[in-house]
Write an enzyme that holds these catalytic residues in place. Sequence first.
Site, PDB file in Angstrom:
ATOM      1  N   CYS A 102      -4.879  12.763  12.371  1.00 41.09           N
ATOM      2  CA  CYS A 102      -4.634  11.329  12.406  1.00 41.09           C
ATOM      3  C   CYS A 102      -4.465  10.887  13.851  1.00 41.09           C
ATOM      4  O   CYS A 102      -3.847  11.578  14.650  1.00 41.09           O
ATOM      5  CB  CYS A 102      -3.380  11.024  11.623  1.00 41.09           C
ATOM      6  SG  CYS A 102      -3.003   9.290  11.626  1.00 41.09           S
ATOM      7  N   ASP A 106       5.388   0.799  11.953  1.00 38.36           N
ATOM      8  CA  ASP A 106       4.167   0.144  11.463  1.00 38.36           C
ATOM      9  C   ASP A 106       4.045  -1.314  11.925  1.00 38.36           C
ATOM     10  O   ASP A 106       3.037  -1.968  11.642  1.00 38.36           O
ATOM     11  CB  ASP A 106       4.107   0.199   9.923  1.00 38.36           C
ATOM     12  CG  ASP A 106       3.863   1.614   9.415  1.00 38.36           C
ATOM     13  OD1 ASP A 106       3.538   2.485  10.237  1.00 38.36           O
ATOM     14  OD2 ASP A 106       4.008   1.844   8.207  1.00 38.36           O
ATOM     15  N   LYS A 113       0.843  -1.211   0.000  1.00 35.98           N
ATOM     16  CA  LYS A 113       0.000   0.000   0.000  1.00 35.98           C
ATOM     17  C   LYS A 113       0.872   1.254   0.000  1.00 35.98           C
ATOM     18  O   LYS A 113       0.661   2.181  -0.776  1.00 35.98           O
ATOM     19  CB  LYS A 113      -0.900  -0.014   1.246  1.00 35.98           C
ATOM     20  CG  LYS A 113      -1.437   1.358   1.637  1.00 35.98           C
ATOM     21  CD  LYS A 113      -2.276   1.321   2.890  1.00 35.98           C
ATOM     22  CE  LYS A 113      -1.531   1.509   4.182  1.00 35.98           C
ATOM     23  NZ  LYS A 113      -1.158   2.879   4.542  1.00 35.98           N
ATOM     24  N   ASN A 114       1.871   1.275   0.864  1.00 33.28           N
ATOM     25  CA  ASN A 114       2.660   2.504   1.027  1.00 33.28           C
ATOM     26  C   ASN A 114       3.640   2.749  -0.118  1.00 33.28           C
ATOM     27  O   ASN A 114       4.199   3.839  -0.222  1.00 33.28           O
ATOM     28  CB  ASN A 114       3.388   2.496   2.380  1.00 33.28           C
ATOM     29  CG  ASN A 114       2.414   2.733   3.528  1.00 33.28           C
ATOM     30  OD1 ASN A 114       1.263   3.109   3.291  1.00 33.28           O
ATOM     31  ND2 ASN A 114       2.855   2.516   4.753  1.00 33.28           N
ATOM     32  N   ARG A 166      -8.425  -0.365   5.185  1.00 32.98           N
ATOM     33  CA  ARG A 166      -7.581   0.631   4.523  1.00 32.98           C
ATOM     34  C   ARG A 166      -6.282   0.012   4.010  1.00 32.98           C
ATOM     35  O   ARG A 166      -5.697   0.517   3.068  1.00 32.98           O
ATOM     36  CB  ARG A 166      -7.222   1.759   5.495  1.00 32.98           C
ATOM     37  CG  ARG A 166      -8.364   2.670   5.819  1.00 32.98           C
ATOM     38  CD  ARG A 166      -7.891   3.779   6.724  1.00 32.98           C
ATOM     39  NE  ARG A 166      -6.651   4.363   6.214  1.00 32.98           N
ATOM     40  CZ  ARG A 166      -5.802   5.061   6.939  1.00 32.98           C
ATOM     41  NH1 ARG A 166      -6.045   5.277   8.207  1.00 32.98           N
ATOM     42  NH2 ARG A 166      -4.705   5.550   6.405  1.00 32.98           N
ATOM     43  N   ARG A 186       1.376  14.785  12.972  1.00 33.61           N
ATOM     44  CA  ARG A 186       1.803  14.573  11.592  1.00 33.61           C
ATOM     45  C   ARG A 186       1.751  15.854  10.741  1.00 33.61           C
ATOM     46  O   ARG A 186       0.955  15.980   9.805  1.00 33.61           O
ATOM     47  CB  ARG A 186       1.004  13.439  10.954  1.00 33.61           C
ATOM     48  CG  ARG A 186       1.111  12.153  11.747  1.00 33.61           C
ATOM     49  CD  ARG A 186       0.400  11.018  11.115  1.00 33.61           C
ATOM     50  NE  ARG A 186       1.141  10.440  10.014  1.00 33.61           N
ATOM     51  CZ  ARG A 186       0.671   9.467   9.239  1.00 33.61           C
ATOM     52  NH1 ARG A 186      -0.533   8.986   9.452  1.00 33.61           N
ATOM     53  NH2 ARG A 186       1.387   8.972   8.257  1.00 33.61           N
TER      54      ARG A 186
HETATM   55  C1  EPZ Z   1       4.718   7.072   6.164  1.00 36.44           C
HETATM   56  O1  EPZ Z   1       4.010   8.152   6.767  1.00 36.44           O
HETATM   57  C2  EPZ Z   1       3.757   5.911   6.115  1.00 36.44           C
HETATM   58  N1  EPZ Z   1       2.593   6.284   5.324  1.00 36.44           N
HETATM   59  C3  EPZ Z   1       3.335   5.511   7.522  1.00 36.44           C
HETATM   60  O2  EPZ Z   1       2.532   4.353   7.428  1.00 36.44           O
HETATM   61  C4  EPZ Z   1       4.584   5.172   8.333  1.00 36.44           C
HETATM   62  O3  EPZ Z   1       4.207   4.906   9.664  1.00 36.44           O
HETATM   63  C5  EPZ Z   1       5.559   6.347   8.308  1.00 36.44           C
HETATM   64  O4  EPZ Z   1       5.862   6.714   6.935  1.00 36.44           O
HETATM   65  C6  EPZ Z   1       6.872   6.062   9.019  1.00 36.44           C
HETATM   66  O5  EPZ Z   1       7.480   4.953   8.449  1.00 36.44           O
HETATM   67  C7  EPZ Z   1       2.629   6.157   3.996  1.00 36.44           C
HETATM   68  O6  EPZ Z   1       3.613   5.731   3.408  1.00 36.44           O
HETATM   69  C8  EPZ Z   1       1.396   6.523   3.262  1.00 36.44           C
HETATM   70  P1  EPZ Z   1       6.966  10.493   7.986  1.00 36.44           P
HETATM   71  P2  EPZ Z   1       4.588   9.641   6.686  1.00 36.44           P
HETATM   72  O7  EPZ Z   1       6.839  11.744   7.224  1.00 36.44           O
HETATM   73  O8  EPZ Z   1       5.275   9.828   5.395  1.00 36.44           O
HETATM   74  C9  EPZ Z   1       7.313  13.939  11.296  1.00 36.44           C
HETATM   75  C10 EPZ Z   1       0.690   2.941   8.000  1.00 36.44           C
HETATM   76  O9  EPZ Z   1       0.236   2.416   9.051  1.00 36.44           O
HETATM   77  N2  EPZ Z   1       7.070  14.929  10.216  1.00 36.44           N
HETATM   78  O10 EPZ Z   1       8.143   9.617   7.733  1.00 36.44           O
HETATM   79  O11 EPZ Z   1       3.496  10.550   7.033  1.00 36.44           O
HETATM   80  C11 EPZ Z   1       6.099  13.072  11.590  1.00 36.44           C
HETATM   81  O12 EPZ Z   1       5.167  13.711  12.418  1.00 36.44           O
HETATM   82  C12 EPZ Z   1       1.196   4.360   7.980  1.00 36.44           C
HETATM   83  O13 EPZ Z   1       0.708   2.348   6.903  1.00 36.44           O
HETATM   84  C13 EPZ Z   1       7.153  16.264  10.497  1.00 36.44           C
HETATM   85  O14 EPZ Z   1       7.418  16.674  11.632  1.00 36.44           O
HETATM   86  O15 EPZ Z   1       5.638   9.612   7.867  1.00 36.44           O
HETATM   87  C14 EPZ Z   1       6.728  11.845  12.201  1.00 36.44           C
HETATM   88  O16 EPZ Z   1       6.983  12.095  13.556  1.00 36.44           O
HETATM   89  C15 EPZ Z   1       0.887   5.141   9.165  1.00 36.44           C
HETATM   90  N3  EPZ Z   1       6.919  17.157   9.474  1.00 36.44           N
HETATM   91  C16 EPZ Z   1       8.059  11.730  11.446  1.00 36.44           C
HETATM   92  O17 EPZ Z   1       8.298  13.026  10.875  1.00 36.44           O
HETATM   93  C17 EPZ Z   1       6.636  16.753   8.211  1.00 36.44           C
HETATM   94  O18 EPZ Z   1       6.449  17.616   7.317  1.00 36.44           O
HETATM   95  C18 EPZ Z   1       8.087  10.697  10.354  1.00 36.44           C
HETATM   96  O19 EPZ Z   1       6.935  10.838   9.538  1.00 36.44           O
HETATM   97  C19 EPZ Z   1       6.564  15.369   7.939  1.00 36.44           C
HETATM   98  C20 EPZ Z   1       6.790  14.480   8.961  1.00 36.44           C
END
Ligand code: EPZ
Length: 419
Positions: free
Chosen positions: A118, A307, A22-23, A399, A123
């Site tokens: 979320c 995850d 999915k991701n 989902r 996020r």
């Molecule tokens: C991706 O989310 C995945 N989603 C998530 O999978 C996964 O948990 C996550 O990466 C971490 O591996 C998809 O691929 C669609 P990040 P993403 O940006 O990209 C902070 C699942 O269950 N951050 O790597 O949103 C954020 O808050 C899902 O399948 C900022 O501060 O994750 C987090 O603490 C849930 N500012 C950290 O970085 C930003 O602009 C990592 O988030 C962006 C992120």
Amino acid sequence: MDKLEILGARKLKGTIHISGSKNAALPILAATILSKKKIILKNLANVKDIETIIKLLESIGSIIKYSKNKNSISIHNKYKLKTFASYNMLKTMRGSFLVLGSMLARYGKAKVSTPGGCSIGVRPIDIHLKALAKLGVSYKIIDGYVHAYSKTKLKGSKIKFPKISVGATENLIIASSMAEGITILSNCAIEPEVKDLVNFINCIGGKIKWIGKRTLKIIGVNNFKEGNYKIMPDRIEAGTYLIAAAVTGGNLKISGINPNIIKTEIDVLRKIGIQIKTKKELIFISGVNKIKNINLKTAPYPGFPTDLQAQLMVLLCKSKKHSIIKEEIFENRFMHVAELNRMGAKIKTKGNKAFIEGNTKFKGAELMATDLRASVSLILAALNAKGKTTINRIYHLDRGYEKLEKKLRKVGAKIRRVS
Ligand code: EPZ
């Protein structure tokens, strides 16, 4: 609203085939906007999040032939697309926010809803937006929408991400693949899904190269071509079923995934005593009577994935001794704890740490699912538990897990969906 009923304490036995990721699919679907030519994607999991982004693509004018049963899709963006993604399309998942990068790359403008709140954490999207600004994008957030534009073509730049972010890395890869000149992205996320996106963009004519462990060199191109691409398997689904075998003391063969991409997870499971053998695209796992305790923290790839944190916690409840899990990625990702405790687990949380007492004998209960991975962790506990478990609000599960009940039933689980 649908519920799941599970009768536990049965060993799973047989083969489970892993679906497409999915991701990995979500950013690749967003990146199809880059090309005016026909793109065919295969191994596309039939799950709700993917349906949602397909609806978004349809809503902006993509010509789509989606063959759910064959897990494939043809996308043709030959006409001018709308550069608008509504709140309705983004309120349930963040993946669609990646159309921002592709709309800006192709049209120099976009109005995209900020992703919905979320349950696993705040996020934010600040890293995405500040990095896009370095390519020449101006933006404002008005009434929950990002209004972004660039007067000229996006311009290649040197960007170092302040923190590792999967989504921000993906948005910037997509945007800079069409920018004028060269972009160097450093401190990138190197999750296999990010690498799959790079491979996809290169397959349709992109010029992207890894020049360091976390550094990418992207030469912008003007025209992308047609493409036929197979999406990588879902490593989180694979990890979930490995834990299902371990927690039920069963024997499973997991097929369709290269074990090397889940090496960390396999190493952790081996460390706590689970027997695992691997072959090219196969993993054989046997549950054991004694599970050893472990202290572990989640981390960006190649660390242990957030995850899979909830699922591993269920297994650690069965250890004879005390374990600690530190959640380093999201600030609110322990919502499964309260429900697991209602099934008999003894887990306490403090800040981003969960203290898992072990020696748990799970008992069936009526439960509420809270997010995708929390939901599946409740299923794992239910598969181990004595008696019947009912899980409400399972739309979270739909989902991201393709044919979950069918796959589990095939290996001996007593699980059914009731409407
Ligand atoms: C991706 O989310 C995945 N989603 C998530 O999978 C996964 O948990 C996550 O990466 C971490 O591996 C998809 O691929 C669609 P990040 P993403 O940006 O990209 C902070 C699942 O269950 N951050 O790597 O949103 C954020 O808050 C899902 O399948 C900022 O501060 O994750 C987090 O603490 C849930 N500012 C950290 O970085 C930003 O602009 C990592 O988030 C962006 C992120």
